[in-house]
Design an enzyme around this catalytic site. Structure first.
Site, mmCIF file in Angstrom:
data_model
loop_
_atom_site.group_PDB
_atom_site.id
_atom_site.type_symbol
_atom_site.label_atom_id
_atom_site.label_comp_id
_atom_site.label_asym_id
_atom_site.label_seq_id
_atom_site.Cartn_x
_atom_site.Cartn_y
_atom_site.Cartn_z
ATOM 1 N N ASP A 165 0.855 -1.185 0.000
ATOM 2 C CA ASP A 165 0.000 0.000 0.000
ATOM 3 C C ASP A 165 0.892 1.237 0.000
ATOM 4 O O ASP A 165 1.459 1.591 -1.018
ATOM 5 C CB ASP A 165 -0.921 -0.080 1.221
ATOM 6 C CG ASP A 165 -2.058 0.915 1.179
ATOM 7 O OD1 ASP A 165 -1.786 2.112 1.054
ATOM 8 O OD2 ASP A 165 -3.232 0.515 1.289
ATOM 9 N N LYS A 222 -1.038 -1.147 -4.694
ATOM 10 C CA LYS A 222 -1.791 0.087 -4.952
ATOM 11 C C LYS A 222 -0.784 1.169 -5.338
ATOM 12 O O LYS A 222 -0.299 1.900 -4.457
ATOM 13 C CB LYS A 222 -2.532 0.526 -3.687
ATOM 14 C CG LYS A 222 -3.682 -0.372 -3.257
ATOM 15 C CD LYS A 222 -4.320 0.197 -1.989
ATOM 16 C CE LYS A 222 -5.480 -0.640 -1.525
ATOM 17 N NZ LYS A 222 -5.973 -0.220 -0.189
ATOM 18 N N VAL A 235 -9.695 -3.126 0.053
ATOM 19 C CA VAL A 235 -10.191 -4.434 -0.390
ATOM 20 C C VAL A 235 -10.164 -5.451 0.756
ATOM 21 O O VAL A 235 -9.367 -5.325 1.689
ATOM 22 C CB VAL A 235 -9.353 -4.986 -1.573
ATOM 23 C CG1 VAL A 235 -9.628 -4.222 -2.853
ATOM 24 C CG2 VAL A 235 -7.853 -4.998 -1.258
HETATM 25 P P1 XMP Z 1 1.713 -0.313 3.940
HETATM 26 O O1 XMP Z 1 0.940 0.987 3.816
HETATM 27 O O2 XMP Z 1 2.687 -0.284 5.056
HETATM 28 O O3 XMP Z 1 0.562 -1.301 4.345
HETATM 29 O O4 XMP Z 1 2.289 -0.727 2.600
HETATM 30 C C1 XMP Z 1 0.655 -2.643 4.180
HETATM 31 C C2 XMP Z 1 -0.337 -3.343 5.081
HETATM 32 O O5 XMP Z 1 -1.558 -2.604 5.261
HETATM 33 C C3 XMP Z 1 -2.682 -3.449 5.162
HETATM 34 N N1 XMP Z 1 -3.547 -2.992 4.043
HETATM 35 C C4 XMP Z 1 -4.753 -3.474 3.714
HETATM 36 N N2 XMP Z 1 -5.482 -4.472 4.260
HETATM 37 N N3 XMP Z 1 -7.168 -4.111 2.641
HETATM 38 C C5 XMP Z 1 -6.696 -4.773 3.709
HETATM 39 O O6 XMP Z 1 -7.377 -5.673 4.172
HETATM 40 C C6 XMP Z 1 -6.500 -3.097 2.035
HETATM 41 O O7 XMP Z 1 -6.995 -2.527 1.054
HETATM 42 C C7 XMP Z 1 -5.213 -2.770 2.606
HETATM 43 N N4 XMP Z 1 -4.281 -1.851 2.272
HETATM 44 C C8 XMP Z 1 -3.274 -2.009 3.193
HETATM 45 C C9 XMP Z 1 -2.136 -4.839 4.924
HETATM 46 O O8 XMP Z 1 -2.103 -5.517 6.152
HETATM 47 C C10 XMP Z 1 -0.743 -4.644 4.430
HETATM 48 O O9 XMP Z 1 0.140 -5.677 4.792
#
Ligand code: XMP
Ligand code: MG
Length: 180
Positions: A107, A135, A157
């Site tokens: 993310d 993303k 998601v």
């Molecule tokens: P970062 O921002 O550190 O985040 O790259 C990674 C972690 O955030 C969670 N994450 C999500 N979990 N739906 C989810 O269920 C999403 O759309 C989402 N976006 C981020 C996930 O745990 C990931 O490892």
């Protein structure tokens, strides 16, 4: 695929079917298989989100490989950066090994950008990252993503191991938050 699902207070709509996800992962596994021919890679799957994803490429690999599972915990540190991320359960020697991190979703990239230096300190022979989902519009930290099955819009998601406040991980497909 069900039309709409409810998880806690939010409604989600279908985004990727189970077969679409699985064929995307199969392609990803084929690339890893080819790239690591003759090697003996070690996969590190990051819990909880990647538990479902991790088993998929692993099933399709023909190269001899190991897998281990870790959890990342963040603590409020005394440094100016605020959070220190540390791993729980990494009991395998990484020195000299070809390591591939398995993440459910990249993310912002914050988690991995903080965690990768710890892995690098353990002197693996090489280090690559595979994420089921990415993303790109949300990614602000510089994380080299070597293998990725799907680029997705910047919308929350659930399903295929990913949760909304603990629920939704069991859904075998991927659902996207419905806009109001
Ligand atoms: P970062 O921002 O550190 O985040 O790259 C990674 C972690 O955030 C969670 N994450 C999500 N979990 N739906 C989810 O269920 C999403 O759309 C989402 N976006 C981020 C996930 O745990 C990931 O490892
Ligand atoms: Mg996660």
């Amino acid at each position: 695929m069900q039309e709409e699902i409810q998880v806690h207070d939010k409604v989600f709509i279908p985004y990727l079917s189970q077969s679409e996800i699985e064929s995307g992962i199969k392609e990803l596994a084929a690339k890893i298989d080819a790239d690591y021919a003759g090697e003996f890679p070690l996969f590190i799957a990051i819990l909880n989100g990647s538990f479902m994803f991790a088993s998929e490429p692993f099933k399709h690999l023909t190269v001899a490989s190991e897998i281990c599972f870790i959890k990342l915990a963040s603590y409020k540190g005394t440094t100016s950066s605020g959070h220190i991320i540390t791993s729980i359960g990494l009991d395998t020697e990484l020195k000299g090994k070809h390591v591939i991190i398995l993440e459910d979703i990249l993310d912002t990239g914050k988690t991995l950008s903080q965690f990768l230096p710890q892995i690098e300190n353990m002197q693996p022979a090489s280090l690559k990252i595979a994420a089921l989902l990415h993303k790109p519009q949300a990614t602000v930290y510089n994380v080299p993503l070597d293998y990725n099955a799907f680029k997705i819009p910047n919308k929350f998601v659930v399903g295929f191991g990913l949760d909304y406040n603990g629920l939704g991980r069991n859904i075998p497909a991927l659902y996207q938050l419905k806009e109001d």
